[in-house]
Design a protein around this motif. Structure first.
Motif, PDB file in Angstrom:
ATOM      1  N   ALA A   5      -4.181   0.464  -4.715  1.00  0.00           N
ATOM      2  CA  ALA A   5      -3.517  -0.826  -4.530  1.00  0.00           C
ATOM      3  C   ALA A   5      -4.511  -1.970  -4.712  1.00  0.00           C
ATOM      4  CB  ALA A   5      -2.869  -0.895  -3.148  1.00  0.00           C
ATOM      5  N   ALA A   6      -5.701  -1.808  -4.128  1.00  0.00           N
ATOM      6  CA  ALA A   6      -6.730  -2.845  -4.261  1.00  0.00           C
ATOM      7  C   ALA A   6      -7.226  -2.932  -5.699  1.00  0.00           C
ATOM      8  CB  ALA A   6      -7.892  -2.548  -3.312  1.00  0.00           C
ATOM      9  N   GLU A   7      -7.432  -1.772  -6.330  1.00  0.00           N
ATOM     10  CA  GLU A   7      -7.992  -1.764  -7.691  1.00  0.00           C
ATOM     11  C   GLU A   7      -7.055  -2.404  -8.711  1.00  0.00           C
ATOM     12  OE1 GLU A   7     -10.937   1.971  -8.218  1.00  0.00           O
ATOM     13  OE2 GLU A   7      -8.878   2.521  -7.711  1.00  0.00           O
ATOM     14  N   ILE A   8      -5.762  -2.161  -8.596  1.00  0.00           N
ATOM     15  CA  ILE A   8      -4.828  -2.695  -9.584  1.00  0.00           C
ATOM     16  C   ILE A   8      -4.353  -4.103  -9.223  1.00  0.00           C
ATOM     17  CG2 ILE A   8      -4.038  -0.392 -10.251  1.00  0.00           C
ATOM     18  CD1 ILE A   8      -1.426  -0.967  -8.683  1.00  0.00           C
ATOM     19  N   GLY A   9      -4.821  -4.635  -8.095  1.00  0.00           N
ATOM     20  CA  GLY A   9      -4.434  -5.980  -7.688  1.00  0.00           C
ATOM     21  C   GLY A   9      -2.977  -6.074  -7.281  1.00  0.00           C
ATOM     22  N   ALA A  10      -2.490  -5.063  -6.572  1.00  0.00           N
ATOM     23  CA  ALA A  10      -1.093  -5.077  -6.119  1.00  0.00           C
ATOM     24  C   ALA A  10      -0.879  -6.206  -5.117  1.00  0.00           C
ATOM     25  CB  ALA A  10      -0.731  -3.734  -5.492  1.00  0.00           C
ATOM     26  N   ASP A  11       0.343  -6.724  -5.098  1.00  0.00           N
ATOM     27  CA  ASP A  11       0.688  -7.747  -4.114  1.00  0.00           C
ATOM     28  C   ASP A  11       0.886  -7.140  -2.737  1.00  0.00           C
ATOM     29  OD1 ASP A  11       0.805  -9.806  -6.076  1.00  0.00           O
ATOM     30  OD2 ASP A  11       2.804  -9.121  -6.651  1.00  0.00           O
ATOM     31  N   ILE A  12       1.285  -5.873  -2.704  1.00  0.00           N
ATOM     32  CA  ILE A  12       1.584  -5.205  -1.446  1.00  0.00           C
ATOM     33  C   ILE A  12       1.518  -3.697  -1.646  1.00  0.00           C
ATOM     34  CG2 ILE A  12       4.085  -5.125  -1.828  1.00  0.00           C
ATOM     35  CD1 ILE A  12       4.354  -5.846   1.247  1.00  0.00           C
ATOM     36  N   PHE A  13       1.233  -3.003  -0.582  1.00  0.00           N
ATOM     37  CA  PHE A  13       1.185  -1.536  -0.546  1.00  0.00           C
ATOM     38  C   PHE A  13       2.420  -1.086   0.232  1.00  0.00           C
ATOM     39  CE2 PHE A  13      -1.612   1.935   1.779  1.00  0.00           C
ATOM     40  CZ  PHE A  13      -0.700   2.930   1.438  1.00  0.00           C
ATOM     41  N   PHE A  14       3.360  -0.439  -0.461  1.00  0.00           N
ATOM     42  CA  PHE A  14       4.547   0.120   0.182  1.00  0.00           C
ATOM     43  C   PHE A  14       4.251   1.547   0.616  1.00  0.00           C
ATOM     44  CE2 PHE A  14       8.108  -2.380  -2.245  1.00  0.00           C
ATOM     45  CZ  PHE A  14       7.748  -3.530  -1.577  1.00  0.00           C
ATOM     46  N   LYS A  15       4.352   1.817   1.903  1.00  0.00           N
ATOM     47  CA  LYS A  15       4.203   3.184   2.392  1.00  0.00           C
ATOM     48  C   LYS A  15       5.579   3.699   2.809  1.00  0.00           C
ATOM     49  CE  LYS A  15       1.979   6.165   5.803  1.00  0.00           C
ATOM     50  NZ  LYS A  15       1.924   7.336   4.932  1.00  0.00           N
ATOM     51  N   ALA A  16       6.180   4.498   1.929  1.00  0.00           N
ATOM     52  CA  ALA A  16       7.505   5.058   2.190  1.00  0.00           C
ATOM     53  C   ALA A  16       7.338   6.380   2.926  1.00  0.00           C
ATOM     54  CB  ALA A  16       8.251   5.264   0.874  1.00  0.00           C
ATOM     55  N   THR A  17       7.946   6.473   4.097  1.00  0.00           N
ATOM     56  CA  THR A  17       7.688   7.611   4.965  1.00  0.00           C
ATOM     57  C   THR A  17       8.996   8.126   5.563  1.00  0.00           C
ATOM     58  OG1 THR A  17       6.356   8.306   6.873  1.00  0.00           O
ATOM     59  CG2 THR A  17       7.165   6.042   6.884  1.00  0.00           C
ATOM     60  N   ASN A  18       8.901   8.907   6.641  1.00  0.00           N
ATOM     61  CA  ASN A  18      10.111   9.492   7.233  1.00  0.00           C
ATOM     62  C   ASN A  18      10.487   8.837   8.563  1.00  0.00           C
ATOM     63  OD1 ASN A  18       8.052  10.482   8.785  1.00  0.00           O
ATOM     64  ND2 ASN A  18       8.584  12.645   8.570  1.00  0.00           N
ATOM     65  N   VAL A  19       9.877   7.690   8.867  1.00  0.00           N
ATOM     66  CA  VAL A  19      10.256   6.918  10.055  1.00  0.00           C
ATOM     67  C   VAL A  19      10.544   5.489   9.624  1.00  0.00           C
ATOM     68  CG1 VAL A  19       9.013   8.329  11.732  1.00  0.00           C
ATOM     69  CG2 VAL A  19       7.827   6.461  10.583  1.00  0.00           C
ATOM     70  N   ASP A  20      11.176   4.709  10.506  1.00  0.00           N
ATOM     71  CA  ASP A  20      11.692   3.393  10.149  1.00  0.00           C
ATOM     72  C   ASP A  20      10.638   2.292  10.144  1.00  0.00           C
ATOM     73  OD1 ASP A  20      14.290   4.330   9.785  1.00  0.00           O
ATOM     74  OD2 ASP A  20      14.795   4.076  11.901  1.00  0.00           O
ATOM     75  N   GLY A  21       9.401   2.621  10.476  1.00  0.00           N
ATOM     76  CA  GLY A  21       8.352   1.616  10.507  1.00  0.00           C
ATOM     77  C   GLY A  21       7.233   2.067  11.421  1.00  0.00           C
ATOM     78  N   VAL A  22       6.520   1.110  11.999  1.00  0.00           N
ATOM     79  CA  VAL A  22       5.419   1.394  12.913  1.00  0.00           C
ATOM     80  C   VAL A  22       5.933   1.244  14.343  1.00  0.00           C
ATOM     81  CG1 VAL A  22       3.098   0.756  13.652  1.00  0.00           C
ATOM     82  CG2 VAL A  22       3.740   0.538  11.234  1.00  0.00           C
ATOM     83  N   PHE A  23       5.697   2.269  15.162  1.00  0.00           N
ATOM     84  CA  PHE A  23       6.131   2.271  16.564  1.00  0.00           C
ATOM     85  C   PHE A  23       4.914   2.353  17.473  1.00  0.00           C
ATOM     86  CE2 PHE A  23       9.754   3.608  14.173  1.00  0.00           C
ATOM     87  CZ  PHE A  23      10.885   3.280  14.910  1.00  0.00           C
ATOM     88  N   ASP A  24       5.130   2.009  18.750  1.00  0.00           N
ATOM     89  CA  ASP A  24       4.023   2.076  19.699  1.00  0.00           C
ATOM     90  C   ASP A  24       3.672   3.507  20.080  1.00  0.00           C
ATOM     91  OD1 ASP A  24       6.324   2.545  21.189  1.00  0.00           O
ATOM     92  OD2 ASP A  24       5.697   1.316  22.899  1.00  0.00           O
ATOM     93  N   LYS A  25       4.573   4.457  19.769  1.00  0.00           N
ATOM     94  CA  LYS A  25       4.314   5.893  19.935  1.00  0.00           C
ATOM     95  C   LYS A  25       5.283   6.654  19.041  1.00  0.00           C
ATOM     96  CE  LYS A  25       6.748   5.376  24.352  1.00  0.00           C
ATOM     97  NZ  LYS A  25       6.611   5.496  25.822  1.00  0.00           N
ATOM     98  N   ASP A  26       5.083   7.929  18.926  1.00  0.00           N
ATOM     99  CA  ASP A  26       5.851   8.737  17.982  1.00  0.00           C
ATOM    100  C   ASP A  26       7.344   8.710  18.323  1.00  0.00           C
ATOM    101  OD1 ASP A  26       6.953  10.638  16.319  1.00  0.00           O
ATOM    102  OD2 ASP A  26       5.367  12.119  16.656  1.00  0.00           O
ATOM    103  N   PRO A  27       8.175   8.102  17.449  1.00  0.00           N
ATOM    104  CA  PRO A  27       9.607   8.024  17.753  1.00  0.00           C
ATOM    105  C   PRO A  27      10.319   9.376  17.684  1.00  0.00           C
ATOM    106  CG  PRO A  27       9.187   7.195  15.549  1.00  0.00           C
ATOM    107  CD  PRO A  27       7.844   7.439  16.184  1.00  0.00           C
ATOM    108  N   ASN A  28       9.685  10.343  17.024  1.00  0.00           N
ATOM    109  CA  ASN A  28      10.274  11.683  16.958  1.00  0.00           C
ATOM    110  C   ASN A  28      10.096  12.452  18.269  1.00  0.00           C
ATOM    111  OD1 ASN A  28      11.135  11.472  14.211  1.00  0.00           O
ATOM    112  ND2 ASN A  28       9.009  11.781  13.571  1.00  0.00           N
TER     113      ASN A  28
END
Length: 236
Positions: free
Chosen positions: A147-170
């Motif tokens: 992402a840094a090398e190609i000069g991306a505007d943003i890094f999309f991290k597509a995962t299996n949870v809805d975002g960042v939580f204060d602890k494991d939502p699973n």
């Protein structure tokens, strides 16, 4: 609606490509993801992709095996996933090129930053395989680096949870989701959405990260259009 980003780096987990099977490749899932990626490319978004290999192999789960050899096996697993994405994207009608951090020139092109950017500017989707090309680094770190090398505007991290939580939502039903969080807090709280090396790379390159759920591939398009999904990780 118009996309809010000109160039993105999309990180896909290998497990996503396995669908409900859990291992290997579910081509219905692969094709559904690639159709949405093609829609984003048709809107003029320049797209680089990094894919993991966990649907085939996880080096950190290899027991007493030599870590370097285990990680090299993981890199080869990402190449299989990269080629599957390439084939699906081409069948969708979009040119796609695989570049790898290890030299496998009869299968894919060696990574070259300038050529990758030129390809994206000309409408090709570039898929980066083999992570960083070095053992002991995750594909998340590879994604932050590319992402840094190609000069991306943003890094999309597509995962299996809805975002960042204060602890494991699973594990914890009372887990609280952040709409936004800083890189510093991500590192300080060890929130686990990505490894510390990847988070530090993103922070050092002032790269925002959007973490969102890929159970619905349409979320890629929503993210490109700037809709409020997932969690934004910012420098401040």
């Amino acid at each position: 609606m118009k996309p809010v980003y000109k160039r993105i780096l999309l990180k896909l987990s290998g497990e996503v490509l396995a669908g409900e099977k859990g291992t290997g490749l579910d081509f219905d899932m692969v094709n559904s993801v690639c159709k949405v990626i093609k829609e984003c490319a048709d809107m003029g978004v320049q797209i680089g992709i990094v894919v993991g290999g966990g649907n085939f192999w996880r080096g950190r789960s290899s027991g007493d095996m030599d870590r370097t050899r285990a990680d090299h096996m993981g890199m080869l697993a990402t190449v299989m996933n990269s080629l599957a994405l390439q084939e699906s994207l081409i069948q969708c009608g979009n040119d796609a090129v695989v570049m790898t951090a290890l030299d496998i020139q009869r299968v894919a092109e060696p990574f070259n930053k300038d050529k990758a950017v030129k390809l994206m500017e000309n409408g090709s989707i570039v898929i980066f395989g083999c992570g960083t090309g070095s053992p002991f680094f995750s594909t998340d770190s590879g994604a932050a680096l590319r992402a840094a090398e190609i000069g991306a505007d943003i890094f999309f991290k597509a995962t299996n949870v809805d975002g960042v939580f204060d602890k494991d939502p699973n594990k914890y039903p009372d887990a609280v989701k952040f709409d936004t969080v800083t890189h510093d807090k991500l590192l300080e709280m060890h929130l686990g959405v990505m490894d510390n090396t990847a988070a530090a790379l993103a922070q050092n390159s002032n790269m925002p990260v959007l973490v969102f759920n890929l159970n619905d591939p349409e979320n890629i398009k929503k993210a490109v259009l700037g809709e409020k999904i997932g969690t934004v990780v910012n420098v401040k």
